[in-house]
Design a protein around this motif. Structure first.
Motif, PDB file in Angstrom:
ATOM      1  N   CYS A 300      39.108 -21.614   6.253  1.00 21.25           N
ATOM      2  CA  CYS A 300      37.848 -22.158   5.756  1.00 21.25           C
ATOM      3  C   CYS A 300      38.077 -23.536   5.131  1.00 21.25           C
ATOM      4  CB  CYS A 300      37.239 -21.226   4.708  1.00 21.25           C
ATOM      5  SG  CYS A 300      35.662 -21.821   4.036  1.00 21.25           S
ATOM      6  N   ILE A 301      37.242 -24.496   5.483  1.00 19.45           N
ATOM      7  CA  ILE A 301      37.254 -25.810   4.842  1.00 19.45           C
ATOM      8  C   ILE A 301      35.831 -26.091   4.349  1.00 19.45           C
ATOM      9  CG2 ILE A 301      37.040 -26.925   7.129  1.00 19.45           C
ATOM     10  CD1 ILE A 301      38.585 -29.326   5.785  1.00 19.45           C
ATOM     11  N   PRO A 302      35.594 -26.008   3.029  1.00 17.80           N
ATOM     12  CA  PRO A 302      34.238 -26.050   2.480  1.00 17.80           C
ATOM     13  C   PRO A 302      33.805 -27.403   1.922  1.00 17.80           C
ATOM     14  CG  PRO A 302      35.742 -25.210   0.826  1.00 17.80           C
ATOM     15  CD  PRO A 302      36.587 -25.579   2.024  1.00 17.80           C
ATOM     16  N   SER A 303      34.495 -28.497   2.264  1.00 14.78           N
ATOM     17  CA  SER A 303      34.207 -29.814   1.685  1.00 14.78           C
ATOM     18  C   SER A 303      32.731 -30.190   1.806  1.00 14.78           C
ATOM     19  CB  SER A 303      35.042 -30.891   2.372  1.00 14.78           C
ATOM     20  OG  SER A 303      36.412 -30.586   2.348  1.00 14.78           O
ATOM     21  N   SER A 315      45.136 -25.807  11.969  1.00 19.07           N
ATOM     22  CA  SER A 315      44.710 -24.420  12.097  1.00 19.07           C
ATOM     23  C   SER A 315      44.373 -24.064  13.542  1.00 19.07           C
ATOM     24  CB  SER A 315      43.493 -24.163  11.203  1.00 19.07           C
ATOM     25  OG  SER A 315      43.039 -22.837  11.320  1.00 19.07           O
ATOM     26  N   LEU A 316      43.608 -24.928  14.199  1.00 17.41           N
ATOM     27  CA  LEU A 316      43.209 -24.660  15.581  1.00 17.41           C
ATOM     28  C   LEU A 316      44.410 -24.593  16.510  1.00 17.41           C
ATOM     29  CD1 LEU A 316      40.026 -26.927  15.826  1.00 17.41           C
ATOM     30  CD2 LEU A 316      40.088 -24.426  15.721  1.00 17.41           C
ATOM     31  N   PRO A 321      40.681 -19.789  14.263  1.00 14.63           N
ATOM     32  CA  PRO A 321      39.369 -20.439  14.229  1.00 14.63           C
ATOM     33  C   PRO A 321      39.010 -20.898  12.816  1.00 14.63           C
ATOM     34  CG  PRO A 321      39.132 -18.062  14.462  1.00 14.63           C
ATOM     35  CD  PRO A 321      40.592 -18.356  14.596  1.00 14.63           C
ATOM     36  N   VAL A 322      38.055 -21.809  12.748  1.00 16.64           N
ATOM     37  CA  VAL A 322      37.732 -22.484  11.491  1.00 16.64           C
ATOM     38  C   VAL A 322      36.284 -22.235  11.086  1.00 16.64           C
ATOM     39  CG1 VAL A 322      37.555 -24.726  10.351  1.00 16.64           C
ATOM     40  CG2 VAL A 322      39.452 -24.274  11.931  1.00 16.64           C
ATOM     41  N   ASN A 336      30.984 -24.391  18.190  1.00 17.70           N
ATOM     42  CA  ASN A 336      30.364 -23.238  17.551  1.00 17.70           C
ATOM     43  C   ASN A 336      30.487 -21.962  18.376  1.00 17.70           C
ATOM     44  OD1 ASN A 336      28.938 -22.291  15.236  1.00 17.70           O
ATOM     45  ND2 ASN A 336      27.099 -22.113  16.482  1.00 17.70           N
ATOM     46  N   ASP A 337      30.910 -20.901  17.702  1.00 18.45           N
ATOM     47  CA  ASP A 337      31.102 -19.557  18.274  1.00 18.45           C
ATOM     48  C   ASP A 337      32.289 -19.472  19.230  1.00 18.45           C
ATOM     49  OD1 ASP A 337      29.036 -18.293  16.912  1.00 18.45           O
ATOM     50  OD2 ASP A 337      27.555 -18.891  18.390  1.00 18.45           O
ATOM     51  N   LYS A 338      32.970 -20.590  19.458  1.00 21.66           N
ATOM     52  CA  LYS A 338      34.145 -20.570  20.329  1.00 21.66           C
ATOM     53  C   LYS A 338      35.422 -20.866  19.561  1.00 21.66           C
ATOM     54  CE  LYS A 338      31.791 -21.640  24.658  1.00 21.66           C
ATOM     55  NZ  LYS A 338      31.742 -22.529  25.855  1.00 21.66           N
ATOM     56  N   THR A 339      35.402 -21.943  18.788  1.00 22.07           N
ATOM     57  CA  THR A 339      36.595 -22.266  17.982  1.00 22.07           C
ATOM     58  C   THR A 339      36.287 -22.212  16.495  1.00 22.07           C
ATOM     59  OG1 THR A 339      36.188 -24.652  17.897  1.00 22.07           O
ATOM     60  CG2 THR A 339      37.375 -23.807  19.814  1.00 22.07           C
TER      61      THR A 339
END
Length: 401
Positions: A300-303, A315-316, A321-322, A336-339
């Motif tokens: 998770c990256i919440p910036s 990470s990828l 996934p992120v 979205n929904d893939k990576t």
């Protein structure tokens, strides 16, 4: 080609890591001179290197070091740019001896006149790792209370030494700005307004530096349980922008979710009483980071605002996934929904819903490894970055003649 790459720091922050990775890639087929001002590395990053390295403002001579220190003190006392003037004279003499085809900046605080002078003799590429080059601050973010927060604004007394308009209006200044994200390019265009060239060139990464390893083994080595693992990188620097607090707020909304939340870095600014949070401290080397990423199910990256974070690419490449903020350039890195998935970094409930959804669909996440790696290989590889910059360098060198 002969290339000077200049970075404020040699390592330790996102911009300097991106600069270092560029230097490593360029040095395979070019003669590269890497210059930096501040030593922030926690380990020896220059082992087995194939390029020249120089620490500007530092010398093995006690006498020369005393001069550098003296100019820095004098600058602070007089509130003048005399230390930058002196550093530039030393820098300019050194690179004239090297005779580069290109000078490539990654964060610099030379004056507009100094940068223009350089570019008249050597084409300049300036990679914008934040907004400073065109806005005179690193980032401007909206805090949770609705107020603005400006990170690292240039001091008022220094503004006369770095005037963006004077640099952009100088027709003799051969300079190209290369923001790594479209988000930052679009912002930059509003200031440049056609006066200089601006072109998106993504930061790249060696696809062999990060890769999948056995998840159970990684967790065992880190002393973690073999259960759903949610990872984030915390830090007290620019902590409001990095926004780790939203993770703690989201966890309070899902108190019964059986997960472990791994924090890498410092979370000392936060007081939390959730025993699901495991603080593993700082991690520096690629070997350590590989193990950390691979221990997770989701990173998770919440910036509330970020450019093109290295952590997402790392990470990828590890096949993880992120779950990323939908602000800044982060959303450009996730399919979205893939990576990965996006969320509103101002909404703890949105993040909590996403975490719970991923936990309930955790079996499907493990099948995204190949898609995650391919997304980096196809768009953010070291080879793609080097090819893009090499093409640009050749164009600028040709135009300079």
């Amino acid at each position: 080609m002969r290339i000077v790459v200049f970075s404020e720091n040699n390592y330790g922050c996102g911009a300097s890591i991106a600069a270092y990775r560029l230097v490593k890639g360029l040095s395979k087929n070019n003669e590269v001179f890497f210059i930096y001002e501040k030593n922030r590395a926690k380990f020896n990053i220059f082992r087995n290197i194939k390029f020249s390295v120089w620490h500007l403002g530092k010398s093995t001579s006690i006498f020369k070091n005393s001069i550098f220190i003296g100019f820095n003190i004098l600058s602070k006392l007089t509130k003048t740019n005399i230390n930058r003037w002196f550093l530039f004279k030393v820098f300019y003499k050194k690179i004239k001896d090297f005779k580069p085809d290109i000078i490539h900046f990654h964060n610099t605080y030379f004056t507009h006149e100094q940068i223009a002078k350089l570019s008249e003799n050597f084409p300049v590429v300036w990679t914008m790792h934040d907004q400073f080059a065109l806005f005179l601050y690193n980032y401007k973010v909206i805090k949770f209370d609705g107020n603005e927060k400006v990170y690292c604004p240039i001091n008022d007394w220094r503004r006369k030494f770095y005037d963006v308009d004077k640099l952009l209006n100088n027709n003799d200044a051969n300079i190209v700005f290369t923001p790594p994200s479209q988000w930052l390019a679009d912002l930059g265009k509003t200031v440049i307004n056609g006066r200089k060239r601006i072109e998106v060139i993504h930061n790249g990464i060696d696809i062999n530096e990060f890769f999948p390893i056995d998840k159970k083994k990684a967790r065992t080595n880190l002393g973690l349980k073999n259960k759903f693992t949610f990872l984030f990188l915390a830090g007290t620097g620019a902590w409001e922008r990095k926004n780790s607090i939203i993770i703690f707020k989201a966890l309070k909304l899902i108190p019964d979710l059986d997960i472990q939340v791994v924090a890498i870095g410092s979370v000392t600014k936060y007081k939390f009483d959730d025993n699901r949070i495991i603080n593993k401290g700082a991690v520096y080397t690629s070997e350590e980071l590989r193990e950390v990423y691979n221990s997770a199910d989701v990173f998770c990256i919440p910036s509330v605002l970020d450019n093109l974070p290295n952590t997402v690419l790392e990470s990828l490449l590890c096949g993880i996934p992120v779950l990323g903020s939908n602000k800044g350039g982060i959303q450009e890195m996730i399919i979205n929904d893939k990576t990965g998935w996006s969320f509103d970094p101002y909404s703890a409930s949105d993040l909590a819903i996403k975490i719970e959804f991923l936990y309930n669909h955790r079996d499907s996440i493990i099948n995204k490894t190949e898609e995650c790696r391919n997304s980096v290989i196809n768009k953010f590889s070291e080879d793609k970055m080097i090819n893009s910059y090499t093409t640009l360098y050749k164009e600028l060198k040709k135009d300079q003649r």
